[in-house]
Every structure is written in C-alpha cells, then in structure tokens.
Design a protein around this motif. Sequence first.
Motif, PDB file in Angstrom:
ATOM      1  N   ARG A 167     -10.402 -11.513   0.695  1.00  0.00           N
ATOM      2  CA  ARG A 167      -9.475 -10.979  -0.300  1.00  0.00           C
ATOM      3  C   ARG A 167      -9.511  -9.459  -0.325  1.00  0.00           C
ATOM      4  NH1 ARG A 167     -11.154 -15.437  -3.623  1.00  0.00           N
ATOM      5  NH2 ARG A 167     -12.656 -14.068  -4.670  1.00  0.00           N
ATOM      6  N   ALA A 168     -10.728  -8.892  -0.178  1.00  0.00           N
ATOM      7  CA  ALA A 168     -10.853  -7.434  -0.188  1.00  0.00           C
ATOM      8  C   ALA A 168     -10.143  -6.827   1.013  1.00  0.00           C
ATOM      9  CB  ALA A 168     -12.324  -7.033  -0.188  1.00  0.00           C
ATOM     10  N   GLU A 169     -10.312  -7.436   2.168  1.00  0.00           N
ATOM     11  CA  GLU A 169      -9.675  -6.910   3.374  1.00  0.00           C
ATOM     12  C   GLU A 169      -8.162  -7.098   3.312  1.00  0.00           C
ATOM     13  OE1 GLU A 169     -11.368  -8.272   6.981  1.00  0.00           O
ATOM     14  OE2 GLU A 169     -13.378  -7.529   6.509  1.00  0.00           O
ATOM     15  N   GLU A 170      -7.759  -8.207   2.685  1.00  0.00           N
ATOM     16  CA  GLU A 170      -6.321  -8.444   2.515  1.00  0.00           C
ATOM     17  C   GLU A 170      -5.697  -7.327   1.677  1.00  0.00           C
ATOM     18  OE1 GLU A 170      -3.786 -11.550  -0.172  1.00  0.00           O
ATOM     19  OE2 GLU A 170      -5.325 -12.387   1.141  1.00  0.00           O
ATOM     20  N   ARG A 171      -6.395  -6.962   0.609  1.00  0.00           N
ATOM     21  CA  ARG A 171      -5.876  -5.897  -0.239  1.00  0.00           C
ATOM     22  C   ARG A 171      -5.880  -4.566   0.495  1.00  0.00           C
ATOM     23  NH1 ARG A 171      -8.484  -3.866  -5.899  1.00  0.00           N
ATOM     24  NH2 ARG A 171     -10.025  -3.009  -4.477  1.00  0.00           N
ATOM     25  N   ASN A 172      -6.966  -4.280   1.234  1.00  0.00           N
ATOM     26  CA  ASN A 172      -7.040  -3.017   1.978  1.00  0.00           C
ATOM     27  C   ASN A 172      -5.927  -2.928   3.017  1.00  0.00           C
ATOM     28  OD1 ASN A 172      -9.292  -2.233   0.543  1.00  0.00           O
ATOM     29  ND2 ASN A 172     -10.759  -2.986   2.062  1.00  0.00           N
ATOM     30  N   ALA A 173      -5.642  -4.057   3.652  1.00  0.00           N
ATOM     31  CA  ALA A 173      -4.564  -4.066   4.644  1.00  0.00           C
ATOM     32  C   ALA A 173      -3.219  -3.811   3.972  1.00  0.00           C
ATOM     33  CB  ALA A 173      -4.560  -5.403   5.388  1.00  0.00           C
ATOM     34  N   ALA A 174      -3.027  -4.406   2.774  1.00  0.00           N
ATOM     35  CA  ALA A 174      -1.780  -4.199   2.046  1.00  0.00           C
ATOM     36  C   ALA A 174      -1.627  -2.738   1.639  1.00  0.00           C
ATOM     37  CB  ALA A 174      -1.729  -5.101   0.811  1.00  0.00           C
ATOM     38  N   ILE A 175      -2.735  -2.136   1.172  1.00  0.00           N
ATOM     39  CA  ILE A 175      -2.705  -0.726   0.767  1.00  0.00           C
ATOM     40  C   ILE A 175      -2.379   0.165   1.971  1.00  0.00           C
ATOM     41  CG2 ILE A 175      -4.140   1.194  -0.053  1.00  0.00           C
ATOM     42  CD1 ILE A 175      -5.584  -0.884  -1.823  1.00  0.00           C
ATOM     43  N   LYS A 176      -2.995  -0.136   3.089  1.00  0.00           N
ATOM     44  CA  LYS A 176      -2.719   0.630   4.312  1.00  0.00           C
ATOM     45  C   LYS A 176      -1.242   0.553   4.682  1.00  0.00           C
ATOM     46  CE  LYS A 176      -4.089   0.931   9.194  1.00  0.00           C
ATOM     47  NZ  LYS A 176      -4.948   0.334  10.246  1.00  0.00           N
ATOM     48  N   LYS A 177      -0.681  -0.646   4.554  1.00  0.00           N
ATOM     49  CA  LYS A 177       0.733  -0.821   4.878  1.00  0.00           C
ATOM     50  C   LYS A 177       1.610  -0.066   3.888  1.00  0.00           C
ATOM     51  CE  LYS A 177       4.065  -2.674   7.252  1.00  0.00           C
ATOM     52  NZ  LYS A 177       4.256  -2.332   8.671  1.00  0.00           N
ATOM     53  N   MET A 178       1.244  -0.110   2.590  1.00  0.00           N
ATOM     54  CA  MET A 178       2.020   0.606   1.583  1.00  0.00           C
ATOM     55  C   MET A 178       2.040   2.099   1.862  1.00  0.00           C
ATOM     56  SD  MET A 178       0.900  -1.310  -1.937  1.00  0.00           S
ATOM     57  CE  MET A 178       0.920  -3.102  -2.009  1.00  0.00           C
ATOM     58  N   LYS A 179       0.887   2.651   2.253  1.00  0.00           N
ATOM     59  CA  LYS A 179       0.833   4.078   2.565  1.00  0.00           C
ATOM     60  C   LYS A 179       1.741   4.411   3.742  1.00  0.00           C
ATOM     61  CE  LYS A 179      -3.728   5.176   0.685  1.00  0.00           C
ATOM     62  NZ  LYS A 179      -5.094   5.648   0.967  1.00  0.00           N
ATOM     63  N   SER A 180       1.775   3.512   4.723  1.00  0.00           N
ATOM     64  CA  SER A 180       2.639   3.763   5.880  1.00  0.00           C
ATOM     65  C   SER A 180       4.113   3.706   5.512  1.00  0.00           C
ATOM     66  CB  SER A 180       2.332   2.755   6.998  1.00  0.00           C
ATOM     67  OG  SER A 180       2.819   1.465   6.654  1.00  0.00           O
ATOM     68  N   LEU A 181       4.424   2.997   4.393  1.00  0.00           N
ATOM     69  CA  LEU A 181       5.804   2.885   3.924  1.00  0.00           C
ATOM     70  C   LEU A 181       6.196   3.987   2.957  1.00  0.00           C
ATOM     71  CD1 LEU A 181       5.941  -0.973   3.380  1.00  0.00           C
ATOM     72  CD2 LEU A 181       7.240   0.299   5.083  1.00  0.00           C
ATOM     73  N   GLY A 182       5.215   4.850   2.624  1.00  0.00           N
ATOM     74  CA  GLY A 182       5.553   5.989   1.772  1.00  0.00           C
ATOM     75  C   GLY A 182       5.129   5.878   0.328  1.00  0.00           C
ATOM     76  N   PHE A 183       4.353   4.842  -0.037  1.00  0.00           N
ATOM     77  CA  PHE A 183       3.856   4.729  -1.404  1.00  0.00           C
ATOM     78  C   PHE A 183       2.907   5.900  -1.703  1.00  0.00           C
ATOM     79  CE2 PHE A 183       5.487   0.588  -0.933  1.00  0.00           C
ATOM     80  CZ  PHE A 183       5.475  -0.084  -2.144  1.00  0.00           C
TER      81      PHE A 183
END
Length: 281
Positions: free
Chosen positions: A252-268
Amino acid sequence: MPRDVISAKLDIIFKKLFTENEDMLYSFVASMLDIPQESISEIKITNPELPPETLSGKFSRLDLSLKVDNRLVNVEIQVKNDNDYRDRTLFYWAKLYSSELKSGEDYSELKQTITINIINFNMFEGSDYHTEIAAIIKGTDEIFSDKFSIHFFELKKVGKKPDPHNRRELWLQFINADSEEDFEMISQTNVPIMQKAVNVIYDMSEDTRIREIARLREKALHDEASALKNAKAEGRAEGRAEGKAEGRAEGRAEERNAAIKKMKSLGFTDEQIKAIYPDLV
C-alpha cells in the motif's frame, strides 16, 4: 424555445456571483448559517480573486473564503465524490482555523471556524440534505468547542418545489438549477433577492465571454478528474508489481508513492498532493 443557461453549481460561476453581488452574498451566508441577516455587521471576502480568464491552468481549486464578523467561513462546491473528501475537508478546516493566529498570541484568540461544503453527491444516510459536524464529548453530547463547525449540504437531496419561506432551501435550489424551468420556479416565489439572483444568472448566460470561461472551467475539471483517476490507476498497478514481496502494508505504501510520483509528473503541486494525502509530512 427555452434559453440555454449556465449553472451556479460550476464553482467559477458560483464565486463570480457572490463576489460581485454583496446583497446576494449576505442573504446566502445568513441562510446557510441559519442566522438573521441583520445580525451580520460585515462580511469580508479574503480571496476575491478569480483565476486567469482562460482557466486552462491545471488543478486549480476554487472556494470562497470569508470573514463574517468574528468568524472565519469557507464555502466550497464539490461536484465529484472523492474517497478522501472527508479528510480533505478536515485538512482545510484546520488550515483556516490556524491561519490568523500570529506568533505570541494566546490560543483564546482563535476564531470560530466554519466550513460550508455544498456537494453534488450523497455522503450521509437519511433524506435530510443538511448535516452539521460538531466537536462533542462522547457519552454526554456536551459541546467540546463551538469553534469547530463543518456543514454539508447534499444537493441531490434538495427538493424541486420552491418554498418562499425557506430561504436556505431556495438558495440550494438556485445552485442546483440547470434549466430555465428550474430558475423560473424560483423566480415565481416572488422573493426579491432570489428574483435578482435568477436575473443575474440570465445576464451571465447571455455573456459570451462568461460562457467561454464556464466552458473552459468545465474542461479543466474534467481533465483534472481524468488525470487523477489515471494517476491512481497507474500507481496501483506499479504498487502491485513492486510490493508483493514486502506484504500488503508495504504494498500500500509503494502504491501511494507510485501514485504521488505519477501526480508530480502530471503537474500536481505539493499542496495539491497534500490535499489528497493529508498525512504527508
């Protein structure tokens, strides 16, 4: 042929309505807080600015932040149900509550802080469209502090038939309206402030510049929802692939970290990510 009208449910239209029409703002706030309008001596809008007219920037958040006499009030319209919306509401309430306490001031200087959430989905059981969250002591129902107040108004539970004696419901019906027929029913109550609100909406609907702003805002909101959905889906996929060996909790922690990484790449921005994951330091 019925006229094509814009909706006050769109946050940019909602904010424009109430920042440019003080009498409507006073009536709306008094109705939502269920207090006499004459008891309000002053309302100050602390964030009157609207975003750039193109509204093409990603992931902007529109709300109405007010000082109502000695209270801090924040009004937000939320169209889509997010799983973390309750946490996000608490996060913004806490930010607002602590926003005006200056270094060295006593905690007693903290003001009553109220958030008004107008939501276009059902969050609570029951048929009542209004739910107030208060801080109480378990077992006694004694109020722990009257400085904490969060209101939810669920638009899907608001009736269609206008009652001229129920000003709160009239305002919610006005926000919920999406056709000329809906607005005409409200106008026919002969409540002057509601008739003015309907006429303002009609005038805005005839303004091609405002209609374009509304269109661009709707597109930005759709883009945001789509990007967030994709980011979370990709994050779950990456988390599953990388987290199996470490067990469910680490996954779950890695899932969230991956989501955060993706959000940053999208401009969040960091603030937007913290709004989605409030427990981030």
